[in-house]
Design a protein around this motif. Structure first.
Motif, mmCIF file in Angstrom:
data_model
loop_
_atom_site.group_PDB
_atom_site.id
_atom_site.type_symbol
_atom_site.label_atom_id
_atom_site.label_comp_id
_atom_site.label_asym_id
_atom_site.label_seq_id
_atom_site.Cartn_x
_atom_site.Cartn_y
_atom_site.Cartn_z
ATOM 1 N N UNK A 41 0.816 -1.214 0.000
ATOM 2 C CA UNK A 41 0.000 0.000 0.000
ATOM 3 C C UNK A 41 0.852 1.268 0.000
ATOM 4 N N UNK A 42 2.023 1.236 0.650
ATOM 5 C CA UNK A 42 2.897 2.410 0.629
ATOM 6 C C UNK A 42 3.367 2.722 -0.783
ATOM 7 N N UNK A 43 3.786 1.705 -1.499
ATOM 8 C CA UNK A 43 4.289 1.921 -2.857
ATOM 9 C C UNK A 43 3.186 2.478 -3.756
ATOM 10 N N UNK A 44 1.982 1.957 -3.630
ATOM 11 C CA UNK A 44 0.872 2.493 -4.412
ATOM 12 C C UNK A 44 0.593 3.943 -4.035
ATOM 13 N N UNK A 45 0.602 4.231 -2.738
ATOM 14 C CA UNK A 45 0.351 5.599 -2.282
ATOM 15 C C UNK A 45 1.413 6.550 -2.811
ATOM 16 N N UNK A 46 2.665 6.119 -2.806
ATOM 17 C CA UNK A 46 3.745 6.972 -3.310
ATOM 18 C C UNK A 46 3.583 7.233 -4.808
ATOM 19 N N UNK A 47 3.115 6.259 -5.551
ATOM 20 C CA UNK A 47 2.859 6.492 -6.977
ATOM 21 C C UNK A 47 1.844 7.620 -7.169
ATOM 22 N N UNK A 48 0.747 7.571 -6.411
ATOM 23 C CA UNK A 48 -0.251 8.629 -6.542
ATOM 24 C C UNK A 48 0.296 9.968 -6.076
ATOM 25 N N UNK A 49 1.179 9.956 -5.075
ATOM 26 C CA UNK A 49 1.733 11.201 -4.543
ATOM 27 C C UNK A 49 2.615 11.903 -5.567
ATOM 28 N N UNK A 50 3.372 11.128 -6.359
ATOM 29 C CA UNK A 50 4.290 11.754 -7.324
ATOM 30 C C UNK A 50 3.647 11.931 -8.694
ATOM 31 N N UNK A 51 2.475 11.332 -8.886
ATOM 32 C CA UNK A 51 1.768 11.504 -10.154
ATOM 33 C C UNK A 51 1.683 10.225 -10.956
ATOM 34 N N UNK A 52 0.484 9.906 -11.413
ATOM 35 C CA UNK A 52 0.270 8.707 -12.210
ATOM 36 C C UNK A 52 -0.320 9.093 -13.557
ATOM 37 N N UNK A 53 -0.195 8.182 -14.511
ATOM 38 C CA UNK A 53 -0.743 8.430 -15.843
ATOM 39 C C UNK A 53 -1.813 7.391 -16.166
ATOM 40 N N UNK A 54 -2.379 7.521 -17.378
ATOM 41 C CA UNK A 54 -3.437 6.606 -17.801
ATOM 42 C C UNK A 54 -2.986 5.153 -17.750
ATOM 43 N N UNK A 55 -1.751 4.906 -18.174
ATOM 44 C CA UNK A 55 -1.259 3.525 -18.237
ATOM 45 C C UNK A 55 -1.243 2.900 -16.844
ATOM 46 N N UNK A 56 -0.750 3.647 -15.865
ATOM 47 C CA UNK A 56 -0.707 3.131 -14.494
ATOM 48 C C UNK A 56 -2.116 2.821 -13.994
ATOM 49 N N UNK A 57 -3.050 3.720 -14.258
ATOM 50 C CA UNK A 57 -4.421 3.522 -13.782
ATOM 51 C C UNK A 57 -5.092 2.347 -14.479
ATOM 52 N N UNK A 98 -6.457 -10.243 1.726
ATOM 53 C CA UNK A 98 -5.104 -9.701 1.771
ATOM 54 C C UNK A 98 -4.867 -8.634 0.706
ATOM 55 N N UNK A 99 -5.714 -8.553 -0.314
ATOM 56 C CA UNK A 99 -5.543 -7.506 -1.323
ATOM 57 C C UNK A 99 -6.284 -6.238 -0.919
ATOM 58 N N UNK A 100 -6.754 -6.189 0.322
ATOM 59 C CA UNK A 100 -7.461 -5.001 0.789
ATOM 60 C C UNK A 100 -6.618 -3.749 0.714
ATOM 61 N N UNK A 101 -5.313 -3.853 0.991
ATOM 62 C CA UNK A 101 -4.455 -2.672 0.934
ATOM 63 C C UNK A 101 -4.352 -2.133 -0.484
ATOM 64 N N UNK A 102 -4.372 -3.029 -1.471
ATOM 65 C CA UNK A 102 -4.348 -2.588 -2.863
ATOM 66 C C UNK A 102 -5.625 -1.821 -3.191
ATOM 67 N N UNK A 103 -6.765 -2.347 -2.750
ATOM 68 C CA UNK A 103 -8.036 -1.682 -3.010
ATOM 69 C C UNK A 103 -8.067 -0.321 -2.320
ATOM 70 N N UNK A 104 -7.574 -0.278 -1.072
ATOM 71 C CA UNK A 104 -7.570 0.983 -0.332
ATOM 72 C C UNK A 104 -6.731 2.023 -1.054
ATOM 73 N N UNK A 105 -5.533 1.648 -1.477
ATOM 74 C CA UNK A 105 -4.665 2.587 -2.171
ATOM 75 C C UNK A 105 -5.278 3.039 -3.491
ATOM 76 N N UNK A 106 -5.885 2.091 -4.205
ATOM 77 C CA UNK A 106 -6.504 2.422 -5.486
ATOM 78 C C UNK A 106 -7.634 3.422 -5.300
ATOM 79 N N UNK A 107 -8.522 3.158 -4.336
ATOM 80 C CA UNK A 107 -9.666 4.036 -4.132
ATOM 81 C C UNK A 107 -9.232 5.398 -3.598
ATOM 82 N N UNK A 108 -8.251 5.411 -2.692
ATOM 83 C CA UNK A 108 -7.768 6.681 -2.158
ATOM 84 C C UNK A 108 -7.197 7.538 -3.275
ATOM 85 N N UNK A 109 -6.371 6.942 -4.128
ATOM 86 C CA UNK A 109 -5.778 7.690 -5.228
ATOM 87 C C UNK A 109 -6.789 8.141 -6.244
ATOM 88 N N UNK A 110 -7.716 7.256 -6.575
ATOM 89 C CA UNK A 110 -8.733 7.568 -7.571
ATOM 90 C C UNK A 110 -9.624 8.711 -7.103
#
Length: 243
Positions: free
Chosen positions: A84-100, A169-181
């Motif tokens: 979840x930290x790595x996903x959060x850091x991606x959103x913090x520095x900026x993501x593009x269409x491909x990442x999403x 166990x993939x809850x952290x991925x969902x949390x990071x995805x929804x927070x960023x989105x």
């Protein structure tokens, strides 16, 4: 991530700043990170904190220590994107269409199946709770933050109702995805869109209540695709086709 600020220790601050710097490319793949003395001066912390931070980054797959060489940034395919930290850091520095698109594709790989399993295993109490959570998403007073939290609670409830420990166990991925989105684009500013979001989630619960596994799977797929299209539009890209 969704529940407000957390206490920031020296260790977490160093890990966070270095993690974002690596993902942003300040330290590119293959680069050797500065030595302990330079890191101590940069962050104003002890050598022990720096070394513990490096161990944390290594555990996340971002760096690898090499004897007599130093700590190097690893290739991106070794980064733990389920962290979840790595996903959060991606959103913090900026993501593009491909990442999403990649993020939505991995959600499409897990969450529709979780909905199908929930249609098979959910108890009446589970179903009633999911419906309450879906209805709560329709509150016109939602802010982007409260709507994102309501959305997260719903999706984690579906994961729980699937009765598969690997799903949860993939809850952290969902949390990071929804927070960023939701930080990039939230329907909370439009009451009609809030109503649509709630209706789409209620449809998932209705299919689960009917014990229709295929219907639950399709309803969940629809929710993820709608969210993906909203974000790509917000970023100025074209809404991608089916994943």
């Amino acid at each position: 991530m969704m529940n407000g600020a957390v206490a920031r220790t020296s260790h977490s601050q160093v890990v966070g700043e270095l993690g974002k710097a690596i993902i942003a490319g300040e330290f590119p793949v293959g680069a050797t990170l500065p030595g302990d003395a330079e890191m101590e001066a940069r962050f104003g912390v002890s050598r022990t904190v720096i070394r513990e931070a490096m161990k944390t980054l290594a555990a996340k797959g971002l760096v690898v220590p090499r004897a007599r060489i130093g700590t190097r940034v690893t290739p991106k395919d070794q980064w733990n994107l389920f962290d979840s930290d790595i996903l959060t850091w991606h959103f913090a520095v900026g993501v593009d269409d491909v990442f999403l698109i990649h993020l939505s594709e991995i959600r499409l790989g897990f969450e529709p199946q979780a909905a199908a399993l929930a249609a098979r295993h959910a108890t009446e109490a589970d179903i009633n709770q999911m419906m309450l959570l879906a209805v709560a998403m329709g509150d016109p007073e939602h802010t982007p933050e409260t709507l994102a939290l309501a959305d997260l609670r719903f999706h984690l409830a579906v994961m729980d109702a699937a009765r598969n420990p690997f799903m949860r166990t993939v809850g952290s991925l969902i949390e990071a995805a929804l927070a960023g989105v939701f930080k990039l684009s939230s329907p909370a500013s439009d009451r009609i869109k809030i109503g649509d979001v709630a209706a789409n989630h209620m449809r998932i619960v209705e299919e689960i209540r009917r014990r229709d596994e295929d219907g639950a799977r399709r309803a969940m797929e629809n929710v993820i695709r709608v969210g993906r299209a909203r974000i790509t539009d917000a970023l100025g890209g074209q809404s991608p086709g089916p994943a």
